[in-house]
Design an enzyme around this catalytic site. Structure first.
Site, PDB file in Angstrom:
ATOM      1  N   GLU A   7       5.265 -34.710  22.965  1.00 21.14           N
ATOM      2  CA  GLU A   7       6.563 -35.453  22.725  1.00 21.14           C
ATOM      3  C   GLU A   7       7.372 -35.793  24.024  1.00 21.14           C
ATOM      4  O   GLU A   7       8.327 -36.754  24.186  1.00 21.14           O
ATOM      5  CB  GLU A   7       7.291 -34.668  21.628  1.00 21.14           C
ATOM      6  CG  GLU A   7       6.726 -34.784  20.481  1.00 21.14           C
ATOM      7  CD  GLU A   7       7.438 -33.867  19.396  1.00 21.14           C
ATOM      8  OE1 GLU A   7       8.556 -34.220  18.806  1.00 21.14           O
ATOM      9  OE2 GLU A   7       6.649 -32.860  18.928  1.00 21.14           O
ATOM     10  N   ASP A  82       4.676 -31.517  18.545  1.00 24.03           N
ATOM     11  CA  ASP A  82       5.101 -29.962  18.143  1.00 24.03           C
ATOM     12  C   ASP A  82       4.670 -29.656  16.859  1.00 24.03           C
ATOM     13  O   ASP A  82       4.167 -30.394  15.903  1.00 24.03           O
ATOM     14  CB  ASP A  82       6.544 -30.186  18.230  1.00 24.03           C
ATOM     15  CG  ASP A  82       7.619 -30.313  19.319  1.00 24.03           C
ATOM     16  OD1 ASP A  82       6.956 -30.140  20.390  1.00 24.03           O
ATOM     17  OD2 ASP A  82       8.485 -30.563  19.052  1.00 24.03           O
ATOM     18  N   ASP A  84       5.306 -28.556  13.799  1.00 28.58           N
ATOM     19  CA  ASP A  84       6.190 -28.669  12.683  1.00 28.58           C
ATOM     20  C   ASP A  84       5.779 -29.712  12.090  1.00 28.58           C
ATOM     21  O   ASP A  84       5.024 -30.616  12.311  1.00 28.58           O
ATOM     22  CB  ASP A  84       7.665 -28.183  12.967  1.00 28.58           C
ATOM     23  CG  ASP A  84       8.259 -29.378  13.805  1.00 28.58           C
ATOM     24  OD1 ASP A  84       7.440 -30.106  14.239  1.00 28.58           O
ATOM     25  OD2 ASP A  84       9.350 -28.999  14.013  1.00 28.58           O
ATOM     26  N   GLU A  86       7.822 -32.376  11.482  1.00 24.32           N
ATOM     27  CA  GLU A  86       8.297 -33.728  12.452  1.00 24.32           C
ATOM     28  C   GLU A  86       7.146 -33.870  13.470  1.00 24.32           C
ATOM     29  O   GLU A  86       6.906 -35.085  13.570  1.00 24.32           O
ATOM     30  CB  GLU A  86       9.525 -33.214  13.142  1.00 24.32           C
ATOM     31  CG  GLU A  86      10.977 -33.320  11.932  1.00 24.32           C
ATOM     32  CD  GLU A  86      11.072 -34.685  11.321  1.00 24.32           C
ATOM     33  OE1 GLU A  86      11.177 -35.585  12.120  1.00 24.32           O
ATOM     34  OE2 GLU A  86      11.203 -34.467  10.104  1.00 24.32           O
ATOM     35  N   TYR A 298       7.882 -21.740  20.270  1.00 29.85           N
ATOM     36  CA  TYR A 298       8.495 -22.814  19.440  1.00 29.85           C
ATOM     37  C   TYR A 298      10.066 -22.357  18.825  1.00 29.85           C
ATOM     38  O   TYR A 298      10.077 -21.562  18.001  1.00 29.85           O
ATOM     39  CB  TYR A 298       7.750 -23.498  18.205  1.00 29.85           C
ATOM     40  CG  TYR A 298       8.020 -24.981  17.939  1.00 29.85           C
ATOM     41  CD1 TYR A 298       8.476 -25.891  18.990  1.00 29.85           C
ATOM     42  CD2 TYR A 298       8.338 -25.261  16.552  1.00 29.85           C
ATOM     43  CE1 TYR A 298       9.046 -27.122  18.524  1.00 29.85           C
ATOM     44  CE2 TYR A 298       8.655 -26.526  16.121  1.00 29.85           C
ATOM     45  CZ  TYR A 298       9.070 -27.200  16.808  1.00 29.85           C
ATOM     46  OH  TYR A 298       9.418 -28.725  16.918  1.00 29.85           O
ATOM     47  N   ARG A 300      12.015 -24.158  16.402  1.00 28.88           N
ATOM     48  CA  ARG A 300      12.183 -24.692  15.017  1.00 28.88           C
ATOM     49  C   ARG A 300      11.305 -23.738  13.834  1.00 28.88           C
ATOM     50  O   ARG A 300      10.086 -24.194  13.788  1.00 28.88           O
ATOM     51  CB  ARG A 300      12.130 -25.983  14.861  1.00 28.88           C
ATOM     52  CG  ARG A 300      13.291 -26.708  15.622  1.00 28.88           C
ATOM     53  CD  ARG A 300      13.169 -28.135  15.364  1.00 28.88           C
ATOM     54  NE  ARG A 300      14.227 -29.071  16.202  1.00 28.88           N
ATOM     55  CZ  ARG A 300      13.959 -29.525  17.192  1.00 28.88           C
ATOM     56  NH1 ARG A 300      12.780 -29.558  17.638  1.00 28.88           N
ATOM     57  NH2 ARG A 300      14.899 -30.069  18.068  1.00 28.88           N
ATOM     58  N   HIS A 345       6.094 -20.310  11.101  1.00 25.99           N
ATOM     59  CA  HIS A 345       5.653 -20.295  12.471  1.00 25.99           C
ATOM     60  C   HIS A 345       6.065 -18.842  12.930  1.00 25.99           C
ATOM     61  O   HIS A 345       6.888 -18.319  12.287  1.00 25.99           O
ATOM     62  CB  HIS A 345       6.446 -21.437  13.424  1.00 25.99           C
ATOM     63  CG  HIS A 345       6.139 -22.752  12.880  1.00 25.99           C
ATOM     64  ND1 HIS A 345       4.840 -23.384  13.147  1.00 25.99           N
ATOM     65  CD2 HIS A 345       6.830 -23.859  12.513  1.00 25.99           C
ATOM     66  CE1 HIS A 345       4.933 -24.586  12.802  1.00 25.99           C
ATOM     67  NE2 HIS A 345       6.312 -24.861  12.394  1.00 25.99           N
TER      68      HIS A 345
END
Length: 872
Positions: A7, A82, A84, A86, A298, A300, A345
């Site tokens: 990203e 990432d 997740d 998103e 990570y 989030r 996570h």
């Protein structure tokens, strides 16, 4: 070489270093496609088909990936965004966009890899375990994106039409705003209650002092409000004074305090707010940089569990650094208690437990946050603290009076050697005091007795941290949305932050009142949480996302349709009722607050102005022109309405009015006309007493700017008042053609001088002005950030209204909670791109077009000969 897509460019560099030759690592720079902001992007009549568009800033990044894939001999694409929802969506968007460009062929291998930390071990392990894009996670994303579009794109226009001045509504943002507005209404409705306590300083036979609080009076245990006034407190003081006291009971009990769980997104935001006053957005952007640098996992996540190898590493570090007594006999295992645990996570933790914050070279904000994460993680695996809590009862022999002294002693500090969690609102805890040696049966002498008055306090306003905590408790929003939602309601000017507390603006109150009356279901806490539960079911594969959308849209579209025939007057009256305690508070001095104070018989109610704002006006308008702002009376009179307050007229008979504008009060000469659409105005300095603004003062202000005269060395000197006070200005014509005039500003210490200063004094002030930057000269940047990916330098600059990032012709204001020195390249790119998008500007600097070739000059036709008249 295989093409790997991540990203961010910072992440790309780190991962390319870990993977070595054989891989080309490129960045997508976040999402590459989105729904265009126009009607029909989600087709509700065609099974919720979504029409995606590649953003203008993403075109060049897609081209770079396409070019790399065309040059790829391995014919392999690895999507490493990432870990997740998103991130999964970005991978899906990339694959779809690349298939449309026909660079993914039947022979192309497309793989999805995820890693929770950017370390060589984690990246290498992820490459060994590829998978396909998880369509259940993608469908959960599609459902959320469609819902957000349908709510925002259909509800916001209703607000614009029915509630002038409102900007937008959102599925989660409006519920979050409701929390803040309702808390403010609780505070306004709160009635403080008086109560008293009595404390005494007592001494032991050995002369050691300790403090005790009255708990029993007249043989009855005291409740909080039993002593409701000074007289009752004085009776209690006399009762203690008139009796001999002795120690009735000493009780010591062991106690244990255990460490908090490691951080997840919400708790990290809360603790960073408590300890550093970081906003949610600042915390997340700082954590993002630590993650991309490979220092933390990570950021989030709803998870608080820790990988077994991380637990072992933490325990090894604790044993080596603090001793075996600081680790419990078995590892501490933490499990989620959240109402809605998202795709889980691991917790937020350091990737290497041995990397102590003191040994790390980081930017100030990053160092603070890494220190917090490291300490919390290490403490979470340490032994509990052991305490001894002591309670001492002191009383009279007749049992009428009893007092209690509390204290505690730390026997073993355990995890508190490293870390102690902060508190949202500081509470004084008497238990924290250490008591001297006290023996049961011994006498307690009275040194002093003091009554103390208290009042109950209203519930505190939310901080960003406590708001996120409340959202989490209610199941509203998710880790990826907390920061953006809290930021959005501030940028929309629905909420302002003062001393770290969130206050609703009148605009925010109006929006909440409207939604509560006409869309109550959709700003309901239970409905929003239940919808989040349904979306979680989609990600788990237990719910069809289009069935969910259909169910939602059926009811929501009907609610929108019901507002079509609403008249604005009807809406305003509903809001009057809802906000009456705020707009028209009843007091002993004014029991009828809705009666007009000017005409005496009109009814005050909410009105909308042509400018799009709102104010309180009289029902007898235009006969009665009484107006005031929503927040209450303006000192100096009724100036808030569309016509202002008439102060008088100038020599030509033109009316001069005092008015309230977006940027504060001002005076205006006349009204707009076809010949003069913008009448002359003059601002009034912020904080001025408006009751002192009369016609004489108004005319003096309207006479500005005042020409003082010609400077001896060329140029014209004028005097004026600006946003920062009174000043004089020397304007010299440009020295070269095409250049701007030279301007020199000098502030005036005494504002009244603007009307009286003469030529000699003005010339002297200009001559004595300290050397510095004048108009037209380049400012020195606070911090140089380097080049933007699209070319052109980015710098943090000092501005009149605060620091900002300058890139080409784009100026992006820094968020209030971000220090200029803490700005990174990635943050700057995000801010300037967002600013450029709102202004509709191109991201890349415009390239100079080659000069057009001159056309050969057309041959001139010979001029026609003039005919001379024939001679007669």
């Amino acid at each position: 070489m295989a093409v790997v897509v991540v990203e961010s460019p910072a992440k790309a560099k780190t991962i390319e270093k870990y993977l070595g030759p054989g891989f080309t690592v490129l960045a997508s720079y976040g999402h590459v496609r989105d729904l265009p902001p126009k009607d029909g992007s989600v087709d509700t009549d065609n099974d919720f088909e979504m029409k995606w568009e590649v953003g203008s800033k993403s075109q060049k990044h897609i081209r770079a990936i396409v070019d790399a894939m065309k040059a790829d001999n391995d014919n392999k694409l690895i999507l490493a965004t990432d870990p997740d929802r998103e991130g999964e969506a970005i991978s899906w968007h990339l694959e779809e966009a690349l298939r449309k460009r026909k660079v993914i062929k039947k022979s192309t291998v497309v793989e999805r890899v995820v890693f929770n930390a950017i370390t060589k071990a984690a990246v290498t392990e992820a490459m060994k375990n590829p998978r396909q894009v998880d369509m259940e996670l993608v469908e959960a994303y599609l459902a959320r994106r469609a819902l957000d579009y349908l709510v925002g794109f259909n509800l916001s226009p209703v607000l614009w039409r029915k509630l002038p001045g409102a900007k937008s509504a959102g599925r989660v943002q409006s519920v979050c705003l409701r929390l803040i507005v309702e808390r403010e209404m609780e505070i306004e409705a709160f009635k403080a209650q008086e109560y008293w306590t009595v404390k005494a300083i007592l001494t032991t036979p050995r002369g050691q002092e300790f403090e005790a609080r009255l708990t029993v009076l007249g043989g009855k245990k005291l409740d909080k409000f039993d002593m409701g006034n000074a007289a009752a407190a004085e009776i209690a003081v006399q009762a203690i004074t008139s009796r001999d006291l002795s120690v009735l009971k000493v009780e010591a009990k062991p106690a244990t305090r255990n460490p908090s769980a490691p951080f997840m997104t919400s708790t990290l935001q809360q603790e960073a707010s408590r300890k550093f006053s970081f906003g949610a957005r600042q915390t997340m952007s700082t954590a993002q940089r630590l993650y991309e640098a490979g220092y933390i996992t990570y950021m989030r996540t709803d998870g608080i569990d820790m990988a077994p190898e991380a637990i072992s590493a933490a325990r090894d570090f604790i044993k080596a650094s603090y001793g075996a007594e600081y680790i419990p006999s078995s590892p501490r295992i933490y499990k989620n208690k959240a109402k809605n645990a998202q795709e889980a996570h691991e917790c937020i933790r350091p990737t290497d437990m041995t990397k102590k914050p003191s040994a790390m070279s980081l930017e100030p904000d990053q160092k603070k946050l890494y220190d917090l994460i490291w300490k919390r993680t290490i403490a979470s695996q340490m032994s509990g603290a052991r305490l001894e809590r002591t309670a001492v009862d002191v009383g009279s022999s007749d049992g009428d009076v009893m007092m209690r002294a509390n204290g505690q002693v730390m026997l073993f500090d355990g995890f508190m050697k490293v870390y102690e969690e902060g508190r949202d609102d500081q509470v004084i805890d008497d238990d924290d005091k250490r008591l001297p040696q006290i023996t049961e049966g011994e006498k307690a002498d009275k040194k002093s007795i003091a009554p103390e008055q208290h009042h109950t306090q209203p519930p505190p306003r939310y901080t960003e941290a406590t708001l996120v905590k409340r959202m989490e408790e209610l199941g509203i929003g998710r880790p990826s949305t907390y920061a953006s939602v809290v930021t959005t309601i501030q940028t929309r000017e629905y909420v302002r932050k003062e001393k770290n507390r969130l206050h609703p603006e009148d605009k925010g109150r109006l929006v909440t009142a409207f939604l509560e009356n006409y869309f109550r279901k959709y700003v309901g806490y239970n409905f929003t949480a239940a919808l989040e539960d349904d979306l979680d079911k989609v990600s788990a594969g237990d719910e069809d996302w289009k069935v969910l959308l259909g169910r939602f849209w059926k009811d929501f579209s009907a609610a929108i349709a019901e507002t079509a025939d609403l008249r604005i007057t009807e809406v305003l009256e509903k809001i009057n009722e809802f906000l009456e305690p705020h707009l028209f508070p009843s007091t002993e001095e004014d029991p009828t607050p809705r009666i007009c104070k000017s005409c005496g018989n009109g009814k005050l109610s909410l009105r909308t102005a042509r400018s799009g704002g709102a104010f309180i006006g009289c029902s007898n308008y235009p006969e009665c022109r009484y107006t005031r702002p929503l927040a209450g009376e303006v000192e100096g009179g009724d100036i808030a309405g569309p016509d202002g307050k008439v102060l008088g007229a100038n020599n030509e008979g033109v009316a001069v009015t005092l008015r309230a504008g977006r940027f504060g009060p001002y005076v205006q000469l006349g009204e707009p006309t076809e010949e003069e659409p913008k009448p002359k105005r003059a601002s009034i300095k912020k904080g001025s007493d408006l009751s002192t603004v009369d016609i004489e003062m108004a005319l003096r202000l309207l006479s500005l700017p005042r020409t003082i005269g010609d400077h001896p060395e060329g140029g014209i000197i004028t005097a004026a008042i600006g946003p920062f006070g009174a000043y004089i200005l020397l304007t010299k014509p440009a020295e070269e053609k095409g250049k701007k005039p030279s301007k020199t500003y000098v502030n005036l210490a005494d504002e009244s001088e603007v009307f009286t200063i003469g030529m000699n004094h003005a010339v002297e002030l200009i001559a004595n002005k300290p050397a510095g930057r004048g108009r037209g000269q380049a400012a020195e940047p606070i911090k140089a950030l380097g080049d933007h990916p699209d070319g052109g330098e980015m710098n943090v600059m000092k501005g009149r209204y605060g620091p900002y990032i300058k890139w080409e012709k784009v100026n992006a204001t820094l968020p209030k909670d971000v220090e200029p020195e803490a700005v990174t390249v990635e943050m700057a790119i995000e801010l300037v791109n967002a600013k450029a998008a709102t202004k509709g500007k191109r991201k890349a600097p415009a390239k100079k077009k080659p000069a057009a070739k001159k056309k050969p000059a057309a041959k001139k036709k010979p001029a026609a000969k003039k005919k001379t008249p024939a001679k007669k």
